[in-house]
Every structure is written in C-alpha cells, then in structure tokens.
Write a protein that holds these residues in place. Structure first.
Motif, PDB file in Angstrom:
ATOM      1  N   GLU A  62       0.828  -1.198   0.000  1.00 59.31           N
ATOM      2  CA  GLU A  62       0.000   0.000   0.000  1.00 59.31           C
ATOM      3  C   GLU A  62       0.871   1.259   0.000  1.00 59.31           C
ATOM      4  OE1 GLU A  62      -3.520   0.208   2.426  1.00 59.31           O
ATOM      5  OE2 GLU A  62      -3.356  -1.915   2.926  1.00 59.31           O
ATOM      6  N   THR A  63       2.000   1.201   0.693  1.00 61.21           N
ATOM      7  CA  THR A  63       2.922   2.346   0.707  1.00 61.21           C
ATOM      8  C   THR A  63       3.505   2.589  -0.677  1.00 61.21           C
ATOM      9  OG1 THR A  63       3.486   1.949   3.023  1.00 61.21           O
ATOM     10  CG2 THR A  63       5.038   3.249   1.722  1.00 61.21           C
ATOM     11  N   VAL A  64       3.871   1.522  -1.379  1.00 61.63           N
ATOM     12  CA  VAL A  64       4.496   1.664  -2.694  1.00 61.63           C
ATOM     13  C   VAL A  64       3.523   2.215  -3.721  1.00 61.63           C
ATOM     14  CG1 VAL A  64       5.729   0.421  -4.528  1.00 61.63           C
ATOM     15  CG2 VAL A  64       6.115  -0.175  -2.169  1.00 61.63           C
ATOM     16  N   THR A  65       2.212   2.093  -3.504  1.00 64.96           N
ATOM     17  CA  THR A  65       1.253   2.635  -4.470  1.00 64.96           C
ATOM     18  C   THR A  65       1.418   4.136  -4.667  1.00 64.96           C
ATOM     19  OG1 THR A  65      -0.441   2.883  -2.737  1.00 64.96           O
ATOM     20  CG2 THR A  65      -0.467   0.841  -4.037  1.00 64.96           C
ATOM     21  N   ALA A  66       1.909   4.835  -3.644  1.00 66.62           N
ATOM     22  CA  ALA A  66       2.182   6.268  -3.814  1.00 66.62           C
ATOM     23  C   ALA A  66       3.258   6.471  -4.866  1.00 66.62           C
ATOM     24  CB  ALA A  66       2.616   6.883  -2.476  1.00 66.62           C
ATOM     25  N   GLY A  67       4.300   5.645  -4.838  1.00 63.69           N
ATOM     26  CA  GLY A  67       5.351   5.732  -5.847  1.00 63.69           C
ATOM     27  C   GLY A  67       4.858   5.355  -7.225  1.00 63.69           C
ATOM     28  N   TRP A  68       4.024   4.321  -7.310  1.00 66.99           N
ATOM     29  CA  TRP A  68       3.493   3.908  -8.616  1.00 66.99           C
ATOM     30  C   TRP A  68       2.648   5.012  -9.236  1.00 66.99           C
ATOM     31  CZ3 TRP A  68       1.686  -1.498  -6.500  1.00 66.99           C
ATOM     32  CH2 TRP A  68       2.802  -2.343  -6.406  1.00 66.99           C
ATOM     33  N   ALA A  69       1.798   5.657  -8.411  1.00 70.76           N
ATOM     34  CA  ALA A  69       0.948   6.736  -8.932  1.00 70.76           C
ATOM     35  C   ALA A  69       1.805   7.903  -9.411  1.00 70.76           C
ATOM     36  CB  ALA A  69      -0.026   7.198  -7.848  1.00 70.76           C
ATOM     37  N   ALA A  70       2.803   8.302  -8.614  1.00 75.29           N
ATOM     38  CA  ALA A  70       3.671   9.402  -9.015  1.00 75.29           C
ATOM     39  C   ALA A  70       4.455   9.056 -10.273  1.00 75.29           C
ATOM     40  CB  ALA A  70       4.628   9.747  -7.872  1.00 75.29           C
ATOM     41  N   ALA A  71       4.898   7.802 -10.393  1.00 70.80           N
ATOM     42  CA  ALA A  71       5.668   7.380 -11.560  1.00 70.80           C
ATOM     43  C   ALA A  71       4.849   7.488 -12.836  1.00 70.80           C
ATOM     44  CB  ALA A  71       6.154   5.941 -11.360  1.00 70.80           C
ATOM     45  N   PHE A  72       3.646   6.962 -12.822  1.00 72.97           N
ATOM     46  CA  PHE A  72       2.831   6.949 -14.036  1.00 72.97           C
ATOM     47  C   PHE A  72       2.498   8.359 -14.509  1.00 72.97           C
ATOM     48  CE2 PHE A  72      -1.349   6.886 -16.134  1.00 72.97           C
ATOM     49  CZ  PHE A  72      -1.044   6.072 -17.210  1.00 72.97           C
ATOM     50  N   ILE A  73       2.056   9.207 -13.601  1.00 69.93           N
ATOM     51  CA  ILE A  73       1.643  10.542 -14.005  1.00 69.93           C
ATOM     52  C   ILE A  73       2.854  11.379 -14.426  1.00 69.93           C
ATOM     53  CG2 ILE A  73       1.710  11.778 -11.792  1.00 69.93           C
ATOM     54  CD1 ILE A  73      -1.101  12.836 -12.505  1.00 69.93           C
ATOM     55  N   SER A  74       4.020  11.122 -13.821  1.00 66.95           N
ATOM     56  CA  SER A  74       5.240  11.830 -14.222  1.00 66.95           C
ATOM     57  C   SER A  74       5.645  11.448 -15.638  1.00 66.95           C
ATOM     58  CB  SER A  74       6.376  11.512 -13.247  1.00 66.95           C
ATOM     59  OG  SER A  74       6.064  11.947 -11.941  1.00 66.95           O
ATOM     60  N   ALA A  75       5.558  10.169 -15.953  1.00 67.25           N
ATOM     61  CA  ALA A  75       5.926   9.720 -17.299  1.00 67.25           C
ATOM     62  C   ALA A  75       5.005  10.319 -18.349  1.00 67.25           C
ATOM     63  CB  ALA A  75       5.891   8.193 -17.364  1.00 67.25           C
ATOM     64  N   ILE A  76       3.709  10.336 -18.087  1.00 66.45           N
ATOM     65  CA  ILE A  76       2.763  10.913 -19.038  1.00 66.45           C
ATOM     66  C   ILE A  76       3.036  12.409 -19.216  1.00 66.45           C
ATOM     67  CG2 ILE A  76       0.339  11.476 -19.418  1.00 66.45           C
ATOM     68  CD1 ILE A  76       0.931   8.618 -20.027  1.00 66.45           C
ATOM     69  N   ALA A  77       3.257  13.119 -18.105  1.00 70.18           N
ATOM     70  CA  ALA A  77       3.523  14.554 -18.185  1.00 70.18           C
ATOM     71  C   ALA A  77       4.772  14.832 -19.007  1.00 70.18           C
ATOM     72  CB  ALA A  77       3.676  15.130 -16.773  1.00 70.18           C
ATOM     73  N   MET A  78       5.833  14.076 -18.768  1.00 70.53           N
ATOM     74  CA  MET A  78       7.081  14.309 -19.494  1.00 70.53           C
ATOM     75  C   MET A  78       6.958  13.880 -20.948  1.00 70.53           C
ATOM     76  SD  MET A  78       9.743  15.814 -18.525  1.00 70.53           S
ATOM     77  CE  MET A  78      11.034  16.438 -19.588  1.00 70.53           C
ATOM     78  N   TYR A  79       6.180  12.840 -21.218  1.00 72.85           N
ATOM     79  CA  TYR A  79       5.976  12.434 -22.616  1.00 72.85           C
ATOM     80  C   TYR A  79       5.380  13.581 -23.430  1.00 72.85           C
ATOM     81  CZ  TYR A  79       3.943  10.444 -26.782  1.00 72.85           C
ATOM     82  OH  TYR A  79       3.594  10.221 -28.097  1.00 72.85           O
ATOM     83  N   PHE A  80       4.320  14.209 -22.908  1.00 74.23           N
ATOM     84  CA  PHE A  80       3.673  15.277 -23.662  1.00 74.23           C
ATOM     85  C   PHE A  80       4.550  16.524 -23.737  1.00 74.23           C
ATOM     86  CE2 PHE A  80      -0.174  12.739 -23.023  1.00 74.23           C
ATOM     87  CZ  PHE A  80      -0.725  12.829 -24.290  1.00 74.23           C
TER      88      PHE A  80
ATOM     89  N   SER B 210       6.219   9.337 -31.965  1.00 72.48           N
ATOM     90  CA  SER B 210       5.523  10.599 -32.231  1.00 72.48           C
ATOM     91  C   SER B 210       4.029  10.523 -31.998  1.00 72.48           C
ATOM     92  CB  SER B 210       5.792  11.035 -33.677  1.00 72.48           C
ATOM     93  OG  SER B 210       5.309  10.059 -34.587  1.00 72.48           O
ATOM     94  N   ASN B 211       3.428   9.379 -32.286  1.00 69.85           N
ATOM     95  CA  ASN B 211       1.974   9.273 -32.150  1.00 69.85           C
ATOM     96  C   ASN B 211       1.582   9.164 -30.683  1.00 69.85           C
ATOM     97  OD1 ASN B 211      -0.661   7.529 -31.990  1.00 69.85           O
ATOM     98  ND2 ASN B 211      -0.638   8.450 -34.025  1.00 69.85           N
ATOM     99  N   PRO B 212       0.666  10.005 -30.195  1.00 71.73           N
ATOM    100  CA  PRO B 212       0.333   9.988 -28.770  1.00 71.73           C
ATOM    101  C   PRO B 212      -0.328   8.694 -28.308  1.00 71.73           C
ATOM    102  CG  PRO B 212      -1.146  11.442 -29.979  1.00 71.73           C
ATOM    103  CD  PRO B 212      -0.053  11.064 -30.924  1.00 71.73           C
ATOM    104  N   VAL B 213      -1.070   8.012 -29.196  1.00 70.37           N
ATOM    105  CA  VAL B 213      -1.652   6.717 -28.808  1.00 70.37           C
ATOM    106  C   VAL B 213      -0.535   5.735 -28.504  1.00 70.37           C
ATOM    107  CG1 VAL B 213      -3.190   4.857 -29.484  1.00 70.37           C
ATOM    108  CG2 VAL B 213      -3.632   7.166 -30.300  1.00 70.37           C
ATOM    109  N   ASN B 214       0.415   5.625 -29.447  1.00 75.76           N
ATOM    110  CA  ASN B 214       1.514   4.691 -29.248  1.00 75.76           C
ATOM    111  C   ASN B 214       2.331   5.049 -28.008  1.00 75.76           C
ATOM    112  OD1 ASN B 214       0.596   3.824 -31.732  1.00 75.76           O
ATOM    113  ND2 ASN B 214       2.251   4.775 -32.881  1.00 75.76           N
ATOM    114  N   GLY B 215       2.600   6.343 -27.854  1.00 76.76           N
ATOM    115  CA  GLY B 215       3.424   6.762 -26.733  1.00 76.76           C
ATOM    116  C   GLY B 215       2.793   6.474 -25.390  1.00 76.76           C
TER     117      GLY B 215
END
Length: 513
Positions: free
Chosen positions: A55-73, A153-158
C-alpha cells in the motif's frame, strides 16, 4: 534569460488548464485512496508481499505513471516551440533545465497528493523513506516519459508504451513476486521498490538496494537531460487524417500508416495475459454465479481462469485510447471535409467504424492468446462478452476525449477500466459486486463473461440488457458529440502549431514572436 523565468512561464501555462491541475491531483488521490488496498490484496494473492508495504508503494506507482505521461507530452508536443526558442537565441542548456524543472514540479504535485492521501488513509510509518522512494519513482519515470516522447511521435503509441512499461515494472516487480528473480532486476524501479518496502534483496552487493536505486535514478536524470536536449533541436510536422465508403477508406488508410499502433494493439494484450498466467498462484478460487435460475458457488482452478479474467482489462484500456485519439486527431480534418460537402452521417459512420476496428483488433489479439491458456465453457458467449467490453470502452473513449482533452483523457482512459474491470468487477477482490460496481459500464458484460467462462448455460439475461443499454447510450452520446465537433467550431485555412509549451496545456505565447 535564465531557466527560472522560463520554468515559471511553462508552469503558468500548465496552471491555465484546469483539467491538467485536476488530474495531477485526482489521479494519484484516487489510485491511493481507492486502489491501494485492492492492489495490496492482489499482490498477496499472486504470491507477493502484500499488506501495508505494498500500500505504501502505491504512492510511488501513482507518481511514476503521471510523471511519465507529463514528461511524454512535454517532450513530444513542445518540440517545434523549443526549436524556435533555440533558434531565437535561447541557450539549449537553459531550455533543457526549464523543461526538466517543469516536469519535476508537476511530478512533485502528483507525489505530494499521493503521499498526503496515503498519510490520511493508513498513515506513513517511515516518512523519510516513503517520501524519498516516491520521489525516486517520479524522477525515474520522468526519464522514461522523455525517452518515449523522443522515439514515438503518435500519442496513442506513446501513452500505450508508457502504460506497458509501467505494467511490467509493477506486476513483475518485487511487490508482486519473488525478490530473487534475476530478469526483474533490470526493471527501472526494482531496487527503489525493495528499499521503499524495506525488503532487503541480498543481491545489491556493497552498494546495497539504496545505492543501486540512487544510481538508477541519477542515470535516468542523465538520460532525460540528453533526450530533452536532443528533441529541442528537431521538429516534425504532424499529419492529419481525414459519403461512407470514401470516408472509411481514407480513415483506414490513415490509420494503416500507423503500424506501431496496430502492433501495440496486438502485443500489449498478449503480454498482459501471459503476465497474468505466470504470476498466478496455484490454488482454487470460488465465485457466486447464476446457474439454473439460482445462485451457486462455482469452484475453479485459479491459474487456468485468471488469464481469461484479465484479458478484458487490457482490451478495455486500449479500446478507450483508440476511441479517445480517433476523435481528437480527426476533429479538424472532419470539419474541413464537412465544409467541402461530406455528409455528416457518412463521416460519423466512418469514424465510428475505425474506432470499432481498433477495438476489435485488440479483442482478436487478446482472444488468440487466451485460447492457448484458457478454455471457457461457452466460447461464443465469451467472445461476445469481450467484444461488448471492447466496443463499450471504445465509445467511452470518444466521450473521455471530448470532455477531458488529450492529457486528462489519457489519465481517465487508464483509470476508469482499471477501477471498473480490474478492481470493482474482479472476482478475486470482490466476491460480491458492490453498489459502485453495478453502476459502472463494465458490470453487465463482465457478468456475462464470467458466466461464459465457468458455467455451461447462459443465465445472465439482466446483465446482457444492462450491457446493451450501456452500448446504445454510449453510441448515441458519442455520435452526438462527434457530430457537434464536426459541424461546429472554427476551421482555419492553415493548421496552427500543436506544440504545448508546458507539456500539458496548449501553447499560447511561448516561442511566438
């Protein structure tokens, strides 16, 4: 100009988009508050550690996913703007620093939301370890998002690739299995997860798990710097895709050029199902189903059934993304075709057909793999239920894209199928469907799927009617929204640049003369 004013400008642009700010907070809050307990239970059920550590690690997983999406765009969408800034005289190092700092601030917002939710929900035993671990997750995935943004380049693929990496990292990592698997040591947050859970691996050597976690994080930052520096020097024009037979042929031809998408629609469900098969513990499970007009408890061998239960989750997410980007990427082209004389109903039929084609591609790939691992009692009904899920979420993706836009839509398209099919409808985590589960779009189709998988006769007429009602309502809503976006709105003779200076909101003035 130093990096600080530029960073403030990028962050100001991001803050002007209320969906961006909302998703940065809502997604990690919902994931930690709603999914943490179920994720921990699933980890324990699949042979992992389980409990408060997961349950503690879920905080890291959530931050990781949203950080990757933000940096991708940021990396993908701002290339043209960044190139203009560099050509205008801005030092590349300052631009790269501003981009990474912007991504870091957005990641910190998401990390803070996840940590505050975790503290309110279960408390944090070791504040320093948990906070540092969450930040290392976010920094590592900033680099992953930047790297994928530079290559795809394609946002779906990314976005699908980001999800793919994240799924492998989470479900093959030490939280969901043995810490001694040699192949999993190459996963980006393997050592960070071990250190955050205070679970010594005994293969960290003299550096230890913390040393390796810091090394990986530092290497990730170096990769992120190099990637952002490279992409600031290049820019590629975006290609737009745009009387039913002609419209369908044009749409399919444009979609056919995106070969990576079709490979992902086939490969991601395949890996997801195989992953479910190899991580399932060897034990029996029970589930309450309708048979002969009454409720019965069906006992089944979990390793045989689990791949068949997990396939719809992958199919739903990919179908939602296909619907989301189909409506967003075709909007301007469809408006021009409408002004040029194309009938609106023909455009709508062509667009919905392409969305259905993408959903059915993911379904076919999923079922092809499922057939090698799982033999449902009623194959035809199982196929129909999976197809219902795919079409339902493909249409739901159209609504998500129209309401939330590109970035917020990506978050929502991942979150809703996970909460619906992965948690609320899961027989492992919820022997009895909750009130929320009944209200979600996947309820009717999943009840049919479980009935087809485990019983010899069809007994789910009510859920079938519910599933068809959802499908009809979503088709009507999607058609109305597509029609509105096609016949309304300004159409310029020249396409505007689509660079997003913040990585999460439309470009306004940065980089313009």
């Amino acid at each position: 100009m130093t990096a600080a004013p530029l960073t403030r400008r990028f962050l100001t642009e991001a803050a002007r988009n209320p969906v961006t700010v909302t998703m940065l907070i809502v997604v990690p809050v919902v994931f930690v508050a709603v999914a943490a307990k179920s994720v921990a239970d699933a980890a324990e059920l699949l042979g992992g550690r389980g409990g408060a550590e997961v349950e503690t690690v879920t905080a890291g997983w959530a931050a990781a996913f949203i950080s990757a999406i933000a940096m991708y765009f940021q990396t993908r969408s701002a290339r043209a703007t960044d190139r203009r800034l560099v050509l205008a005289g801005l030092a590349p190092a300052r631009l790269v620093t501003a981009r990474l700092a912007t991504g870091l601030v957005l990641a910190l917002v998401a990390s803070a939301a996840a940590l505050v939710t975790l503290a309110a929900r279960t408390g944090i035993g070791d504040v320093g370890r948990t906070t540092a671990g969450t930040l290392m997750f976010a920094l590592t995935y900033l680099a992953i998002g930047a790297l994928i943004g530079a290559l795809v380049s394609n946002p779906v693929n990314g976005t699908v690739l980001v999800l793919f990496v994240w799924i492998l990292d989470v479900f093959l990592g030490p939280a969901y299995g043995s810490v001694d698997r040699p192949l999993t040591r190459v996963l980006p947050t393997h050592f960070t997860t071990l250190w955050m859970m205070d679970l010594p691996s005994r293969h960290g050597g003299r550096a230890g798990d913390l040393g390796w976690a810091l090394t990986v994080t530092a290497a990730a930052l170096a990769v992120g710097w190099a990637v952002v520096a490279l992409t600031s020097r290049t820019a590629r024009p975006r290609r737009r895709s745009g009387q039913f037979a002609t419209g369908l042929r044009m749409a399919l031809r444009a979609a056919g050029r995106n070969r990576v998408l079709w490979v992902l629609l086939a490969v991601v469900p395949t890996v997801f199902i195989l992953l479910a098969a190899v991580t399932t513990p060897a034990e029996y499970q029970s589930m309450v189903l309708r048979e002969g007009g009454r409720d019965v408890v069906v006992r089944f061998w979990f390793p045989d059934a689990h791949p068949g239960f997990m396939a719809p989750v992958a199919v739903a997410s990919l179908s939602a993304l296909a619907g989301l980007f189909a409506v967003l990427d075709s909007r301007s082209g469809d408006r021009r075709l409408s002004l040029a004389g194309f009938r609106t109903r023909s455009l709508l039929a062509a667009r919905l057909s392409v969305i259905a084609f993408g959903a059915l591609t993911a379904t076919a790939a999923s079922l092809a793999v499922t057939a090698t691992l799982f033999d449902p009692r009623q194959w035809g009904l199982y196929l129909a239920a999976t197809t219902l899920i795919a079409l339902t979420y493909g249409l739901l993706g159209v609504l998500i894209g129209t309401v939330f836009g590109r970035v917020g839509g990506v978050f929502t398209a991942f979150l809703v199928p996970f909460l619906d099919l992965g948690l609320e409808q899961s027989p492992m985590l919820n022997p009895e469907v909750s009130g929320l589960g009944h209200a979600l779009p996947g309820y009717g189709a999943t009840r049919i799927l479980y009935d087809a998988a485990l019983t010899p006769a069809f007994d789910e007429t009510g859920p079938l009617l519910i599933a068809l009602a959802w499908l009809a309502a979503l088709a009507l809503a999607a058609g109305l929204l597509l029609r509105r976006s096609t016949v309304r709105g300004p159409v310029t003779g020249r396409a505007r640049p689509t660079a997003e200076t913040s990585g999460l909101s439309p470009a306004r003035s940065a980089g313009r003369p």
